[in-house]
Scaffold this motif. Structure first.
Motif, PDB file in Angstrom:
ATOM      1  N   THR A  97       0.495  -5.646  36.844  1.00  0.00           N
ATOM      2  CA  THR A  97       1.786  -4.857  36.400  1.00  0.00           C
ATOM      3  C   THR A  97       2.126  -5.299  35.016  1.00  0.00           C
ATOM      4  OG1 THR A  97       2.475  -4.883  38.701  1.00  0.00           O
ATOM      5  CG2 THR A  97       4.012  -4.459  37.108  1.00  0.00           C
ATOM      6  N   MET A  98       2.369  -4.326  34.067  1.00  0.00           N
ATOM      7  CA  MET A  98       2.831  -4.899  32.843  1.00  0.00           C
ATOM      8  C   MET A  98       3.903  -3.818  32.571  1.00  0.00           C
ATOM      9  SD  MET A  98      -0.837  -5.740  30.789  1.00  0.00           S
ATOM     10  CE  MET A  98      -0.034  -6.963  29.837  1.00  0.00           C
ATOM     11  N   ASP A  99       4.693  -4.545  31.271  1.00  0.00           N
ATOM     12  CA  ASP A  99       5.825  -3.428  30.976  1.00  0.00           C
ATOM     13  C   ASP A  99       5.338  -2.333  30.241  1.00  0.00           C
ATOM     14  OD1 ASP A  99       4.926  -4.290  28.266  1.00  0.00           O
ATOM     15  OD2 ASP A  99       6.671  -6.003  28.165  1.00  0.00           O
ATOM     16  N   ILE A 100       6.586  -1.635  30.020  1.00  0.00           N
ATOM     17  CA  ILE A 100       6.143  -0.273  29.467  1.00  0.00           C
ATOM     18  C   ILE A 100       5.461  -0.295  28.071  1.00  0.00           C
ATOM     19  CG2 ILE A 100       7.752   1.024  30.686  1.00  0.00           C
ATOM     20  CD1 ILE A 100       9.513   1.164  28.334  1.00  0.00           C
ATOM     21  N   TYR A 101       5.738  -1.440  27.239  1.00  0.00           N
ATOM     22  CA  TYR A 101       4.903  -1.380  25.826  1.00  0.00           C
ATOM     23  C   TYR A 101       3.583  -1.846  26.124  1.00  0.00           C
ATOM     24  CZ  TYR A 101      10.164  -1.711  25.073  1.00  0.00           C
ATOM     25  OH  TYR A 101      11.431  -1.429  25.275  1.00  0.00           O
ATOM     26  N   SER A 102       3.100  -2.029  27.235  1.00  0.00           N
ATOM     27  CA  SER A 102       1.674  -2.371  27.283  1.00  0.00           C
ATOM     28  C   SER A 102       0.716  -1.322  27.760  1.00  0.00           C
ATOM     29  CB  SER A 102       1.345  -3.515  28.251  1.00  0.00           C
ATOM     30  OG  SER A 102       2.461  -4.597  27.871  1.00  0.00           O
ATOM     31  N   LEU A 103       1.300  -0.074  27.736  1.00  0.00           N
ATOM     32  CA  LEU A 103       0.625   1.070  28.585  1.00  0.00           C
ATOM     33  C   LEU A 103      -0.788   1.275  27.730  1.00  0.00           C
ATOM     34  CD1 LEU A 103       0.658   3.385  30.499  1.00  0.00           C
ATOM     35  CD2 LEU A 103       1.740   4.651  28.930  1.00  0.00           C
ATOM     36  N   ASN A 104      -0.665   0.944  26.568  1.00  0.00           N
ATOM     37  CA  ASN A 104      -1.993   1.416  25.834  1.00  0.00           C
ATOM     38  C   ASN A 104      -3.068   0.217  25.979  1.00  0.00           C
ATOM     39  OD1 ASN A 104      -1.167   3.846  24.456  1.00  0.00           O
ATOM     40  ND2 ASN A 104      -0.212   2.570  22.446  1.00  0.00           N
ATOM     41  N   TYR A 105      -2.606  -0.779  26.299  1.00  0.00           N
ATOM     42  CA  TYR A 105      -3.551  -2.070  26.827  1.00  0.00           C
ATOM     43  C   TYR A 105      -3.879  -1.849  28.158  1.00  0.00           C
ATOM     44  CZ  TYR A 105      -5.191  -6.744  27.734  1.00  0.00           C
ATOM     45  OH  TYR A 105      -5.793  -7.921  28.198  1.00  0.00           O
ATOM     46  N   ILE A 106      -3.164  -1.395  28.854  1.00  0.00           N
ATOM     47  CA  ILE A 106      -3.670  -0.894  30.184  1.00  0.00           C
ATOM     48  C   ILE A 106      -4.748  -0.062  30.132  1.00  0.00           C
ATOM     49  CG2 ILE A 106      -3.023  -0.076  32.504  1.00  0.00           C
ATOM     50  CD1 ILE A 106      -0.139  -1.317  32.158  1.00  0.00           C
ATOM     51  N   HIS A 107      -4.650   1.235  29.356  1.00  0.00           N
ATOM     52  CA  HIS A 107      -5.595   2.207  29.401  1.00  0.00           C
ATOM     53  C   HIS A 107      -6.681   1.490  28.745  1.00  0.00           C
ATOM     54  CE1 HIS A 107      -3.522   5.968  30.448  1.00  0.00           C
ATOM     55  NE2 HIS A 107      -2.485   5.530  29.776  1.00  0.00           N
ATOM     56  N   LYS A 156      -6.288   4.062  38.967  1.00  0.00           N
ATOM     57  CA  LYS A 156      -5.291   4.774  38.418  1.00  0.00           C
ATOM     58  C   LYS A 156      -4.143   4.047  37.945  1.00  0.00           C
ATOM     59  CE  LYS A 156      -3.909   8.207  41.122  1.00  0.00           C
ATOM     60  NZ  LYS A 156      -3.615   9.039  42.149  1.00  0.00           N
ATOM     61  N   ILE A 157      -3.201   4.469  37.200  1.00  0.00           N
ATOM     62  CA  ILE A 157      -2.052   3.899  36.745  1.00  0.00           C
ATOM     63  C   ILE A 157      -0.765   4.433  37.421  1.00  0.00           C
ATOM     64  CG2 ILE A 157      -0.535   3.389  34.731  1.00  0.00           C
ATOM     65  CD1 ILE A 157      -3.026   3.617  33.030  1.00  0.00           C
ATOM     66  N   ILE A 215      11.398   4.523  33.647  1.00  0.00           N
ATOM     67  CA  ILE A 215      10.060   3.672  33.741  1.00  0.00           C
ATOM     68  C   ILE A 215      10.328   2.598  33.149  1.00  0.00           C
ATOM     69  CG2 ILE A 215       7.814   3.500  33.596  1.00  0.00           C
ATOM     70  CD1 ILE A 215       7.700   6.698  33.568  1.00  0.00           C
ATOM     71  N   THR A 216      10.126   1.332  33.714  1.00  0.00           N
ATOM     72  CA  THR A 216      10.315  -0.120  33.360  1.00  0.00           C
ATOM     73  C   THR A 216       8.944  -0.953  33.154  1.00  0.00           C
ATOM     74  OG1 THR A 216      10.735  -0.910  35.434  1.00  0.00           O
ATOM     75  CG2 THR A 216      12.666  -0.251  33.921  1.00  0.00           C
ATOM     76  N   GLN A 217       8.009  -0.062  34.127  1.00  0.00           N
ATOM     77  CA  GLN A 217       6.599  -1.079  34.271  1.00  0.00           C
ATOM     78  C   GLN A 217       5.424  -0.153  34.664  1.00  0.00           C
ATOM     79  OE1 GLN A 217       7.246  -4.374  36.477  1.00  0.00           O
ATOM     80  NE2 GLN A 217       8.036  -3.234  38.159  1.00  0.00           N
ATOM     81  N   TYR A 218       4.134  -0.481  34.296  1.00  0.00           N
ATOM     82  CA  TYR A 218       3.167   0.191  34.962  1.00  0.00           C
ATOM     83  C   TYR A 218       2.322  -0.696  35.763  1.00  0.00           C
ATOM     84  CZ  TYR A 218       4.256   3.838  31.753  1.00  0.00           C
ATOM     85  OH  TYR A 218       4.965   5.023  31.024  1.00  0.00           O
ATOM     86  N   HIS A 219       1.592  -0.246  36.687  1.00  0.00           N
ATOM     87  CA  HIS A 219       0.934  -1.059  37.588  1.00  0.00           C
ATOM     88  C   HIS A 219      -0.600  -0.389  38.040  1.00  0.00           C
ATOM     89  CE1 HIS A 219      -0.068  -3.405  40.981  1.00  0.00           C
ATOM     90  NE2 HIS A 219      -0.428  -2.451  41.872  1.00  0.00           N
ATOM     91  N   PHE A 220      -1.490  -1.031  37.984  1.00  0.00           N
ATOM     92  CA  PHE A 220      -2.688  -0.339  38.383  1.00  0.00           C
ATOM     93  C   PHE A 220      -3.319  -1.505  39.366  1.00  0.00           C
ATOM     94  CE2 PHE A 220      -4.595  -2.848  34.966  1.00  0.00           C
ATOM     95  CZ  PHE A 220      -5.661  -3.164  35.405  1.00  0.00           C
ATOM     96  N   ARG A 221      -4.442  -0.803  40.213  1.00  0.00           N
ATOM     97  CA  ARG A 221      -5.022  -1.672  41.202  1.00  0.00           C
ATOM     98  C   ARG A 221      -6.398  -1.082  41.340  1.00  0.00           C
ATOM     99  NH1 ARG A 221      -0.850   0.165  44.377  1.00  0.00           N
ATOM    100  NH2 ARG A 221      -1.584   2.101  45.751  1.00  0.00           N
ATOM    101  N   THR A 222      -7.596  -1.791  41.511  1.00  0.00           N
ATOM    102  CA  THR A 222      -8.701  -1.219  41.907  1.00  0.00           C
ATOM    103  C   THR A 222      -8.878  -1.182  43.258  1.00  0.00           C
ATOM    104  OG1 THR A 222      -9.792  -3.426  42.031  1.00  0.00           O
ATOM    105  CG2 THR A 222      -9.560  -2.353  39.826  1.00  0.00           C
TER     106      THR A 222
END
Length: 116
Positions: A50-60, A74-75, A91-98
């Motif tokens: 889980t990361m903040d909204i500013y990290s969306l590009n890094y999550i991708h 999926k995010i 939206i305050t954060q994004y989460h992904f799980r495998t």
């Protein structure tokens, strides 16, 4: 980190993963990532972060270049602004799980130690 000194040779899945990929996963675990064991799939490991909204590009970037080779990922946005109880919120954060994967099961056993 020198994996051949740390990881026993009886863990072939670790030896089959590029060192740069392992370094990225371990670095993520030192930050916002974690591995949990599935109750449904008999204790197999799955990764989440889980990361903040500013990290969306890094999550991708992580999903496309690191985690997609193990499982489809999926995010998810939080809060889910499509749900009525979150209407009007930002939206305050994004989460992904495998999904579960043998690599994450092995890493869980190496990373998390239980003292009995």
């Amino acid at each position: 980190m020198i994996w051949h000194l740390i990881v026993p040779l009886f863990l072939p899945i670790i030896n089959s993963i590029p060192t740069s990929t392992l370094h990225t996963i371990i670095g993520n675990m030192l930050g916002a990532g974690s591995i949990s064991l599935s109750k449904i799939n008999k204790g197999e490991g799955k990764y989440s972060m889980t990361m903040d909204i500013y990290s969306l590009n890094y999550i991708h970037h992580l999903i496309e270049n690191i985690y997609s080779q193990f499982t489809k990922t999926k995010i998810y946005a939080y809060p889910n602004i499509l749900l009525p109880q979150h209407k009007g919120k930002e939206i305050t954060q994004y989460h992904f799980r495998t999904k579960v994967h043998p690599l994450f099961t092995v890493l869980h056993g190496l990373w998390y130690k239980w003292d009995n």
